[in-house]
Every structure is written in structure tokens, then in C-alpha cells.
Scaffold this motif. Structure first.
Motif, PDB file in Angstrom:
ATOM      1  N   LYS A 146      10.643 -12.623  -2.607  1.00 15.04           N
ATOM      2  CA  LYS A 146       9.368 -13.149  -3.106  1.00 15.04           C
ATOM      3  C   LYS A 146       8.488 -13.552  -1.936  1.00 15.04           C
ATOM      4  N   ASN A 147       7.220 -13.755  -2.247  1.00 14.69           N
ATOM      5  CA  ASN A 147       6.288 -14.197  -1.213  1.00 14.69           C
ATOM      6  C   ASN A 147       6.730 -15.532  -0.617  1.00 14.69           C
ATOM      7  N   ASN A 148       6.397 -15.722   0.664  1.00 15.95           N
ATOM      8  CA  ASN A 148       6.644 -16.966   1.403  1.00 15.95           C
ATOM      9  C   ASN A 148       8.094 -17.195   1.791  1.00 15.95           C
ATOM     10  N   MET A 149       8.951 -16.196   1.600  1.00 14.47           N
ATOM     11  CA  MET A 149      10.323 -16.332   2.081  1.00 14.47           C
ATOM     12  C   MET A 149      10.342 -16.120   3.586  1.00 14.47           C
ATOM     13  N   ALA A 150      11.116 -16.937   4.279  1.00  9.86           N
ATOM     14  CA  ALA A 150      11.211 -16.837   5.739  1.00  9.86           C
ATOM     15  C   ALA A 150      11.991 -15.589   6.139  1.00  9.86           C
ATOM     16  N   VAL A 151      11.605 -15.015   7.282  1.00 13.84           N
ATOM     17  CA  VAL A 151      12.264 -13.811   7.805  1.00 13.84           C
ATOM     18  C   VAL A 151      12.679 -14.091   9.248  1.00 13.84           C
ATOM     19  N   VAL A 272      16.872 -10.813   8.406  1.00  6.65           N
ATOM     20  CA  VAL A 272      17.426 -11.552   7.271  1.00  6.65           C
ATOM     21  C   VAL A 272      16.282 -12.263   6.576  1.00  6.65           C
ATOM     22  N   ILE A 273      16.216 -12.085   5.277  1.00  4.12           N
ATOM     23  CA  ILE A 273      15.222 -12.790   4.458  1.00  4.12           C
ATOM     24  C   ILE A 273      15.917 -14.000   3.832  1.00  4.12           C
ATOM     25  N   ALA A 274      15.337 -15.166   4.016  1.00  6.58           N
ATOM     26  CA  ALA A 274      15.941 -16.396   3.490  1.00  6.58           C
ATOM     27  C   ALA A 274      15.461 -16.629   2.063  1.00  6.58           C
ATOM     28  N   LYS A 275      16.309 -16.309   1.124  1.00  5.23           N
ATOM     29  CA  LYS A 275      15.974 -16.477  -0.295  1.00  5.23           C
ATOM     30  C   LYS A 275      16.380 -17.873  -0.745  1.00  5.23           C
ATOM     31  N   ARG A 276      15.378 -18.675  -1.104  1.00  3.70           N
ATOM     32  CA  ARG A 276      15.681 -20.042  -1.546  1.00  3.70           C
ATOM     33  C   ARG A 276      16.298 -20.004  -2.935  1.00  3.70           C
ATOM     34  N   GLN A 277      17.329 -20.806  -3.114  1.00  3.07           N
ATOM     35  CA  GLN A 277      18.069 -20.771  -4.369  1.00  3.07           C
ATOM     36  C   GLN A 277      17.318 -21.413  -5.525  1.00  3.07           C
ATOM     37  N   ALA A 278      16.447 -22.349  -5.213  1.00  2.63           N
ATOM     38  CA  ALA A 278      15.813 -23.088  -6.314  1.00  2.63           C
ATOM     39  C   ALA A 278      14.306 -22.903  -6.331  1.00  2.63           C
ATOM     40  N   ILE A 279      13.582 -23.798  -5.644  1.00  5.37           N
ATOM     41  CA  ILE A 279      12.140 -23.865  -5.797  1.00  5.37           C
ATOM     42  C   ILE A 279      11.412 -22.899  -4.880  1.00  5.37           C
TER      43      ILE A 279
END
Length: 300
Positions: A146-151, A272-279
Motif C-alpha cells: 500500500k501507499n506510504n509503506m517504507a522501502v 524489502v517493503i515494510a508492511k505494517r500489520q495494523a494501522i
């Protein structure tokens, strides 16, 4: 009369046979010296053999030399082919070793992502517009991007996702000239921390600019700069780079630090894309006051 001639011929024949046998016996007997007739015959025959043997030997040697040359040529071709195969294999081995090290480093990054799920992705294209500094990845919304995920790469943070399709995503790098692009960061110096915002990229120096640092705080060249975790976009503790120079802003109220990026923005092939688990948050990672924009508070 005819009978006499017949007997005479028989006698001469017998005498000739006897002389021939005697000559053969005498020739075969052990002698230290060779007779003059034998010398003449042997020298004549030897001379003839020598005349014939020299050209024959030359031709034979030439044929053997050509054969050796052809064999050497064929062997050289085989060795060259094997050498090329070895060179290709060695290059593949080196490439695999480099890739393996990169992947190992990326696996080690999992401990830094904390409440984030890592998504492995490859770079498939780069935006030709150097002003935007964007990459295209082979993972999209169908895989949870999704948008705004850290890379990030194995070296450190490189950017964040700004656009997605079902099977691709677009990443804007930290080296962008987008004035609205900000990253909340922390500078660690002698056990103490100072916070600021990564705002802007100095193309001439090839370095990021860390602004809004409290002028009372002491930071120096060589201090490490990491993500602060404020804002909920970038995981806390991801390396951004190293301070190379510290100065003050135009008004002298805050400090400005130049940061050499830990990652090479020109040589990115796996991330690596950091996918946040919650918000999820609105895309801003802190402001002038370092306000936390997430609904759950600061990362811990």
C-alpha cells in the motif's frame, strides 16, 4: 658335340654355384675388414639410401609438424572454450555470492522491522525523470503493498511507496527533490539522541539534509542517523546514513546536518517493503514539531 656342350654348361653352372656359396660363406663369416668390392657396393647403396632417406625424413617431419600444429590448434580451441565456460561459471558464482550476501542482510533486517511484515521485491524499472527519483517494483496491492509503506535495502532506508497497481508499486527515493517529502530521524551521539527531519537532497554533495535539529543539542561528524519511528510510516531504528557536516540554518535557531546515505540509490535491485500489520497513516512522517501522526502513538 651337343652332349659335350651340355656337359660343359653343367660344369660351369656347378662351378658358379660353388663359387657363389663360397662367396656367401666368406661374406657371412666374422671379419674385421671389408673387401674393396664390398666397400664399393655398400657405399653406393648407402649413398642411395641417404639420398632417398633425407627427403623422405623431411617430408615425414613436415607431416608430423603439421599434424602437431593441427592437434595444438584443436587443443587450444578446446582450452579456450573451457576457459570461457570457466569464466562464465566464475561470474555466475560471484554474482550468486553477492546476491546471497544481500539476501542474508535483508533477512537480518527482519529483526529491525518489529511490528512490520517484510515483503521481498525486485526493482524492474526506474523512472527516467531524475527530478522524481522513483523506482518500479514487481510487487503490488495484490500482495498487500500500500501507499506510504517504507522501502529499504540491506544497507538502509531508500524511500517509501507512493503508488500501487495490483502487480507493481512505485517507490519515491529519499534523494527526491520533492519538498513535501520528510522523514523523522534520530541522531545518536555519545549515548544521547537528537531528532530532526530529513528534508531535501543536496545533489552536488550527494547527501541528504537533516533539518530542524535543536541548536542546544550536540551532534558531530560520524554520528549515525536512523529513523525515529514517529509518524508510523518508517520502522524505528532503520539506518539512514552518517553525518558528514553540521552547520546552522539561515536563522541560526536550529542546526542543519548533511547525511551521507547508507544505501546507494543508483545501485538498487532488491528491496524489502515494510508492511505494517495494523494501522496506516496519511503519508507524512512528522512535521516541524515531530508530532506523531499515527493513532496508536509512537513506535516502541
Amino acid at each position: 658335340m651337343p652332349q659335350f656342350l651340355s656337359n660343359k654348361r653343367l660344369i660351369f653352372l656347378l662351378i658358379g654355384v660353388i663359387l657363389l656359396v663360397a662367396l656367401i660363406s666368406w661374406t657371412l663369416s666374422d671379419r674385421d675388414k671389408v673387401s674393396l668390392p664390398e666397400q664399393i657396393i655398400k657405399d653406393t647403396v648407402g649413398l642411395g639410401q641417404n639420398i632417398v632417406a633425407k627427403p623422405a625424413g623431411y617430408v615425414t617431419g613436415l607431416i608430423n609438424s603439421v599434424d602437431d600444429l593441427l592437434n595444438t590448434y584443436d587443443e587450444n580451441k578446446r582450452l579456450k572454450s573451457r576457459l570461457e565456460e570457466f569464466g562464465t561459471l566464475q561470474a555466475e558464482v560471484n554474482e550468486l555470492e553477492v546476491e546471497n550476501k544481500k539476501l542474508q542482510k535483508l533477512l537480518d533486517k527482519k529483526t529491525d522491522l518489529r511490528i512490520y511484515d517484510p515483503i521481498q521485491a525486485n526493482v524492474i524499472a526506474r523512472n527516467p525523470d531524475q527530478w522524481e527519483e522513483k523506482l518500479i517494483l514487481n510487487e503490488g496491492s495484490s500482495n498487500g503493498v500500500k501507499n506510504n509503506m517504507a522501502v529499504l535495502t540491506s544497507e538502509g532506508l531508500v524511500g517509501k511507496v507512493v503508488q500501487t497497481t495490483p502487480y507493481t508499486s512505485e517507490v519515491e527515493l529519499l534523494s527526491t527533490n520533492n519538498t513535501n517529502y520528510r522523514v523523522s530521524a534520530t541522531v545518536s551521539s555519545k549515548g544521547k539522541e537528537a531528532r530532526g527531519l530529513i528534508e531535501g537532497y543536496d545533489a552536488k554533495r550527494g547527501e541528504l539534509m537533516l533539518k530542524r535539529i535543536d541548536s542546544k543539542l550536540k551532534i558531530k561528524k560520524g554520528d549515525k542517523v536512523t529513523t525515529s519511528g514517529l509518524g508510523g510510516i518508517f520502522p524505528k531504528g532503520i539506518l539512514i546514513g552518517e553525518v558528514t557536516k553540521v552547520t546552522t540554518d539561515d536563522f541560526g535557531l536550529t542546526k542543519l546536518a548533511y547525511v551521507k546515505p547508507a544505501a546507494d540509490f543508483q545501485m538498487i535491485d532488491h528491496v524489502v517493503i515494510a508492511k505494517r500489520q495494523a494501522i496506516q497513516v496519511d503519508g507524512s512522517d512528522g512535521d516541524a514539531t515531530n508530532k506523531n501522526l499515527s493513532s496508536e502513538g509512537n513506535d516502541k
